[in-house]
Design a protein around this motif. Structure first.
Motif, PDB file in Angstrom:
ATOM      1  N   PHE A  89      40.666  38.072  25.282  1.00  0.00           N
ATOM      2  CA  PHE A  89      40.143  38.782  26.448  1.00  0.00           C
ATOM      3  C   PHE A  89      38.812  39.457  26.151  1.00  0.00           C
ATOM      4  CE2 PHE A  89      44.703  39.378  28.224  1.00  0.00           C
ATOM      5  CZ  PHE A  89      44.692  38.052  28.632  1.00  0.00           C
ATOM      6  N   SER A  90      38.560  39.796  24.897  1.00  0.00           N
ATOM      7  CA  SER A  90      37.310  40.478  24.556  1.00  0.00           C
ATOM      8  C   SER A  90      36.097  39.564  24.697  1.00  0.00           C
ATOM      9  CB  SER A  90      37.390  41.036  23.133  1.00  0.00           C
ATOM     10  OG  SER A  90      37.446  39.978  22.189  1.00  0.00           O
ATOM     11  N   PHE A 119      53.524  36.953  34.246  1.00  0.00           N
ATOM     12  CA  PHE A 119      53.117  38.088  35.070  1.00  0.00           C
ATOM     13  C   PHE A 119      52.412  39.155  34.248  1.00  0.00           C
ATOM     14  CE2 PHE A 119      54.055  42.369  36.687  1.00  0.00           C
ATOM     15  CZ  PHE A 119      53.391  42.302  37.900  1.00  0.00           C
ATOM     16  N   GLU A 120      52.908  39.428  33.032  1.00  0.00           N
ATOM     17  CA  GLU A 120      52.286  40.460  32.198  1.00  0.00           C
ATOM     18  C   GLU A 120      50.844  40.108  31.850  1.00  0.00           C
ATOM     19  OE1 GLU A 120      55.227  39.193  31.813  1.00  0.00           O
ATOM     20  OE2 GLU A 120      56.650  40.858  31.860  1.00  0.00           O
ATOM     21  N   ILE A 121      50.600  38.804  31.593  1.00  0.00           N
ATOM     22  CA  ILE A 121      49.235  38.380  31.284  1.00  0.00           C
ATOM     23  C   ILE A 121      48.361  38.470  32.529  1.00  0.00           C
ATOM     24  CG2 ILE A 121      47.820  36.469  30.470  1.00  0.00           C
ATOM     25  CD1 ILE A 121      50.228  35.528  28.842  1.00  0.00           C
ATOM     26  N   ASN A 122      48.906  38.049  33.669  1.00  0.00           N
ATOM     27  CA  ASN A 122      48.180  38.174  34.942  1.00  0.00           C
ATOM     28  C   ASN A 122      47.775  39.622  35.173  1.00  0.00           C
ATOM     29  OD1 ASN A 122      47.952  38.700  37.934  1.00  0.00           O
ATOM     30  ND2 ASN A 122      48.297  36.482  38.039  1.00  0.00           N
ATOM     31  N   ALA A 126      44.020  41.215  35.334  1.00  0.00           N
ATOM     32  CA  ALA A 126      43.625  41.946  36.542  1.00  0.00           C
ATOM     33  C   ALA A 126      43.180  43.367  36.226  1.00  0.00           C
ATOM     34  CB  ALA A 126      44.783  41.966  37.529  1.00  0.00           C
ATOM     35  N   SER A 127      43.685  43.928  35.136  1.00  0.00           N
ATOM     36  CA  SER A 127      43.337  45.302  34.767  1.00  0.00           C
ATOM     37  C   SER A 127      42.044  45.391  33.972  1.00  0.00           C
ATOM     38  CB  SER A 127      44.481  45.926  33.955  1.00  0.00           C
ATOM     39  OG  SER A 127      45.683  45.927  34.699  1.00  0.00           O
ATOM     40  N   ASP A 128      41.485  44.261  33.604  1.00  0.00           N
ATOM     41  CA  ASP A 128      40.239  44.232  32.823  1.00  0.00           C
ATOM     42  C   ASP A 128      39.056  44.110  33.782  1.00  0.00           C
ATOM     43  OD1 ASP A 128      38.015  43.453  31.177  1.00  0.00           O
ATOM     44  OD2 ASP A 128      39.448  42.917  29.601  1.00  0.00           O
ATOM     45  N   ALA A 129      38.374  45.213  34.011  1.00  0.00           N
ATOM     46  CA  ALA A 129      37.283  45.234  34.993  1.00  0.00           C
ATOM     47  C   ALA A 129      36.159  44.284  34.614  1.00  0.00           C
ATOM     48  CB  ALA A 129      36.745  46.659  35.140  1.00  0.00           C
ATOM     49  N   GLU A 130      35.883  44.132  33.318  1.00  0.00           N
ATOM     50  CA  GLU A 130      34.774  43.280  32.885  1.00  0.00           C
ATOM     51  C   GLU A 130      35.075  41.807  33.160  1.00  0.00           C
ATOM     52  OE1 GLU A 130      31.795  44.316  31.986  1.00  0.00           O
ATOM     53  OE2 GLU A 130      32.576  46.316  32.441  1.00  0.00           O
ATOM     54  N   ILE A 131      36.316  41.402  32.933  1.00  0.00           N
ATOM     55  CA  ILE A 131      36.687  40.017  33.245  1.00  0.00           C
ATOM     56  C   ILE A 131      36.536  39.761  34.741  1.00  0.00           C
ATOM     57  CG2 ILE A 131      38.587  38.361  33.300  1.00  0.00           C
ATOM     58  CD1 ILE A 131      39.625  39.519  30.737  1.00  0.00           C
ATOM     59  N   LEU A 132      37.014  40.688  35.564  1.00  0.00           N
ATOM     60  CA  LEU A 132      36.926  40.514  37.019  1.00  0.00           C
ATOM     61  C   LEU A 132      35.481  40.440  37.486  1.00  0.00           C
ATOM     62  CD1 LEU A 132      39.739  42.873  38.394  1.00  0.00           C
ATOM     63  CD2 LEU A 132      39.818  40.417  38.008  1.00  0.00           C
ATOM     64  N   LYS A 133      34.638  41.326  36.962  1.00  0.00           N
ATOM     65  CA  LYS A 133      33.225  41.314  37.360  1.00  0.00           C
ATOM     66  C   LYS A 133      32.566  39.994  36.979  1.00  0.00           C
ATOM     67  CE  LYS A 133      32.616  46.346  36.956  1.00  0.00           C
ATOM     68  NZ  LYS A 133      31.967  47.437  36.166  1.00  0.00           N
ATOM     69  N   SER A 134      32.870  39.502  35.783  1.00  0.00           N
ATOM     70  CA  SER A 134      32.268  38.242  35.331  1.00  0.00           C
ATOM     71  C   SER A 134      32.783  37.067  36.139  1.00  0.00           C
ATOM     72  CB  SER A 134      32.567  38.034  33.841  1.00  0.00           C
ATOM     73  OG  SER A 134      32.062  39.103  33.064  1.00  0.00           O
ATOM     74  N   LEU A 135      34.060  37.103  36.472  1.00  0.00           N
ATOM     75  CA  LEU A 135      34.645  36.033  37.279  1.00  0.00           C
ATOM     76  C   LEU A 135      34.033  36.004  38.675  1.00  0.00           C
ATOM     77  CD1 LEU A 135      36.856  33.865  36.966  1.00  0.00           C
ATOM     78  CD2 LEU A 135      38.470  35.502  37.964  1.00  0.00           C
ATOM     79  N   ILE A 136      33.879  37.162  39.284  1.00  0.00           N
ATOM     80  CA  ILE A 136      33.283  37.243  40.624  1.00  0.00           C
ATOM     81  C   ILE A 136      31.815  36.844  40.583  1.00  0.00           C
ATOM     82  CG2 ILE A 136      32.698  38.844  42.494  1.00  0.00           C
ATOM     83  CD1 ILE A 136      35.302  40.349  41.769  1.00  0.00           C
ATOM     84  N   LEU A 137      31.129  37.169  39.471  1.00  0.00           N
ATOM     85  CA  LEU A 137      29.739  36.741  39.306  1.00  0.00           C
ATOM     86  C   LEU A 137      29.650  35.219  39.291  1.00  0.00           C
ATOM     87  CD1 LEU A 137      26.825  37.752  38.832  1.00  0.00           C
ATOM     88  CD2 LEU A 137      27.279  37.569  36.373  1.00  0.00           C
ATOM     89  N   GLY A 138      30.653  34.572  38.698  1.00  0.00           N
ATOM     90  CA  GLY A 138      30.670  33.113  38.672  1.00  0.00           C
ATOM     91  C   GLY A 138      30.746  32.500  40.058  1.00  0.00           C
ATOM     92  N   LEU A 139      31.325  33.213  41.024  1.00  0.00           N
ATOM     93  CA  LEU A 139      31.374  32.710  42.397  1.00  0.00           C
ATOM     94  C   LEU A 139      29.984  32.563  42.998  1.00  0.00           C
ATOM     95  CD1 LEU A 139      34.330  34.907  43.756  1.00  0.00           C
ATOM     96  CD2 LEU A 139      34.427  32.468  43.213  1.00  0.00           C
TER      97      LEU A 139
END
Length: 737
Positions: A89-90, A119-122, A126-139
């Motif tokens: 995740f890092s 579910f725990e991995i999901n 979801a709790s990692d803000a940096e992953i979410l921001k990067s994923l949304i940037l990919g959109l």
């Protein structure tokens, strides 16, 4: 569960599309792959260079190793537990933002696989803000493959409630909407339906394979929209929401007409979406909740066009006829011209061909309008209960009735009698054949009646909403009845309005004297002033009693209230009012203090009228001495394990606010405790004395002007939900006006 399995099947299909010719790593464990991955990322981020070729190649090989390791094992859950997730995740945020499309796509694939696996991995992703921001940037990537991979990962993450809520918090919905608007230009022309096993509205949406990106974007948007609360929907910029809604309605218009055609099927080459027709209908409904879909007519225009030209005509109607006796308002006494309020609707219908016109519009435009409970104050709760039936074709009995009166037996003969059977497991959903049968039945003397026209025509909604304000009620309904040629006893001419009070049995027919161009039929628009329990006089008095008791608690010390069984007395008084309402129809008449014409000027005619009615009803309550009858009736209801206050449970939400969800009137009054009234004669005597004291004080102190402001708050709650429902249903009928 079904959506997740479908998501996994789609994932396996995309796996083959992301394969490449690079040689895989030699067999090694996941720790080794991640160490190499970390080292490669470290090299990428040093030296001021971007994605040098040797490092990019190594990163791709490492990512493929992780993907291969996860996808080839029979137990992906166990395989994930062997991977050092913290290390993985890092590096995900860096890799998701890589300028190398292959790396970004592979990384998004890892995110998606992890989200679907456990579910725990999901939840961790979801709790990692940096992953979410990067994923949304990919959109927002200019590379279509990266966009598609990021969108699929977002959809995979959306399989959990936590994932959906976190995506909404990071504005993923707005980003997905913008992306869809950019690629949806030619998408609508390629869509089709793949019939489902559980009804037309459960059909999957399909499209040509080249439209995989808009299909995936629309899938993701629909899932997030249908997970939003009202606040989250309101947070979407209005211009963006309206632009997206316009395209959704365009898609809905094309798809809906095909729902009646059982021959619709998709070709093998088509791409099957996760989204079903009812999911699309729910998204359109939700996005329309806060949109004013109908332009409401001025009250004075409605009053003048319905009740006549003189300014006193509405007053004369209320004073002389309202809920008393039928009243004919002839066309000559009203303002009827080119601006008549019904013209917009009537001009869209050919008077010579009215039934075929209405019936022909059914397969192309009309959808079922599931009834909303009269005490429903949460539109999202309604959607939760009705989401599977939303967007369904019209249903017999619920939306349309086709019947003939059998005069000799004094019964009704229905065209579809099998739908009335108590043994019927599912509703009768209309098809093309049913529409044809209705047309033939009409020619054979059947009456065709369709309800809920205010939910289908904006021009009708403009009238019904104005009438609701005029009469101070949450809503007004309008039904259309097409009546064949027969005998009649009451003659109405074109443009006349006949008021019929609640409870009057009536039957409509055309005359045998058929006029030129009339085709021997009559089109009736039935406006129903729906007076619901809270807005009858009994409801007003229940509210008045509640307000009086709440004010009493604020001004009387708790020590003073301890000696008197106030809750038990208030409970009994509510029950007595209900019994009086059963015996005296005046309690069930409509209260008009919420009418837009109501004025708190003590000299105003409507104010004086409502004060006089309230005073008369309060006097009846004060004069009632049926304590033992009330007590015994309440005790019998409790012994039968019935809810004696079921009829007034709406009181529980009267003063409820979201932050005070547990502070309900039920806590004080409507709890039913069979022991509170006592079983000894002396206890009942004490209760009786206290009851008459409380009743007397209430009857002396209650004033109409004290109750009206809080009574109007209740109406606003009801109207808010009705307007949300109205807006949603009108958006599902875009072509009728």
């Amino acid at each position: 569960m079904e959506a997740t399995q479908q998501r996994k099947r789609n994932r396996r299909r995309r796996d083959s599309e992301l394969s490449c010719s690079s040689a895989p790593l030699e067999p090694a464990d996941a720790d080794t792959a991640l160490c190499l991955l970390l080292a490669s990322v470290s090299e990428i981020n040093t030296g001021g260079r971007s994605d040098p070729l040797p490092s990019s190649s190594l990163v791709k090989r490492c990512l493929r190793k992780v993907v291969s390791f996860l996808s080839q094992l029979d137990d992906p859950v166990a395989s994930f537990r062997k991977i050092p997730l913290t290390a993985l995740f890092s590096v995900l945020p860096v890799l998701l933002k890589s300028n190398n499309p292959d790396i970004a796509c592979l990384c998004a694939k890892v995110v998606g696989m992890a989200s679907l696996c456990l579910f725990e991995i999901n939840q961790q992703i979801a709790s990692d803000a940096e992953i979410l921001k990067s994923l949304i940037l990919g959109l927002r990537s200019s590379n279509r493959r990266v966009q598609l991979s990021a969108c699929c990962a977002v959809s995979d993450l959306s399989t959990s409630l936590v994932g959906r809520q976190r995506l909404l918090e990071h504005s993923a919905l707005e980003t997905l909407m913008v992306c869809y608007l950019q690629v949806a230009k030619y998408f609508v022309d390629s869509v089709s339906l793949f019939p489902g096993d559980n009804g037309f509205n459960r059909s999957h949406i399909t499209a040509a394979k080249e439209h995989e990106l808009p299909v995936s974007l629309l899938d993701a948007v629909t899932v997030l929209v249908n997970s939003c609360n009202i606040t989250q929907l309101e947070r979407v910029p209005s211009e963006l929401s309206e632009s997206f809604l316009f395209l959704m309605k365009e898609l809905w218009t094309k798809l809906h007409s095909r729902m009646y055609n059982s021959l619709v099927c998709s070709q093998q080459k088509d791409l099957l979406s996760n989204m079903r027709v009812n999911d699309l209908a729910e998204s359109i409904f939700r996005l329309s909740i806060g949109v004013q879909c109908a332009t409401f007519l001025p009250i004075d225009q409605i009053e003048r066009r319905i009740f006549g030209l003189p300014q006193s005509s509405f007053k004369d109607f209320i004073v002389g006829y309202w809920e008393v006796s039928p009243f004919l308002i002839s066309r000559t006494s009203r303002a009827v011209d080119e601006g008549d309020i019904f013209n917009s609707f009537l001009n869209s219908i050919d008077p010579k061909d009215v039934v075929p016109h209405i019936l022909s519009s059914v397969p192309h435009c009309a959808v079922s309008c599931p009834p909303i409970a009269s005490d429903e104050l949460d539109i999202l709760n309604f959607l939760k209960n009705e989401r599977d039936s939303l967007g369904m074709p019209i249903i017999y009995q619920q939306d349309i009735r086709v019947l003939k009166a059998e005069r000799l037996s004094n019964t009704e003969k229905h065209l579809f009698p099998e739908s009335l059977s108590s043994c019927t497991q599912s509703p009768h959903v209309f098809s093309f054949d049913d529409v044809f049968r209705c047309d033939e039945a009409y020619k054979d003397g059947y009456t065709v009646a369709m309800r809920g026209m205010e939910f289908r025509f904006k021009s009708i909604a403009a009238i019904t909403e104005g009438l609701a304000s005029l009469f101070g009620q949450p809503s007004v309904g309008l039904n259309v009845d097409t009546v064949p040629n027969a005998c009649t006893q009451i003659l109405l001419k074109e443009g006349d309005i006949l008021y019929i009070p609640r409870g009057y049995i009536h039957e409509a027919h055309t005359t045998n004297d058929v006029q030129k161009d009339s085709a021997g039929l009559s089109l009736h628009l039935t406006l129903a002033i729906e007076v619901e329990a809270p807005f009858e006089w009994e409801g007003f008095i229940h509210i008045a009693l509640q307000c009086w008791f709440q004010d009493l608690k604020q001004h009387v010390s708790s020590d003073s209230m301890t000696g008197t069984p106030y809750p038990a007395c208030i409970r009994l008084l509510h029950f007595m009012i209900m019994l009086l309402g059963d015996a005296d129809t005046m309690f069930r008449k409509a209260c008009l203090v919420n009418s837009i014409c109501f004025s708190r000027d003590t000299n105003h005619w409507l104010y004086q009228s409502q004060v006089a009615i309230l005073r008369d009803l309060i006097d009846k309550i004060n004069e009632s001495s049926n304590f033992m009858e009330t007590l015994q009736s309440l005790e019998r209801s409790i012994q039968k394990e019935e809810d004696p206050f079921r009829r007034i449970r709406w009181l529980e939400s009267f003063n409820r606010k979201e932050e005070e969800a547990n502070d309900r009137y039920k806590y004080y009054v409507l709890d039913v405790d069979e022991h509170i009234y006592g079983s000894h004669p002396e206890e009942k005597e004490t209760l009786e004395a206290a009851f008459f004291t409380v009743k007397s004080e209430f009857c002396k102190q209650v004033l109409l002007e004290d109750v009206v402001p809080r009574y109007r708050l209740l109406l606003e709650k009801y109207r808010k939900v009705r307007k949300q429902y109205l807006n949603g249903m009108l958006s599902l009928h875009p072509d009728l006006d």
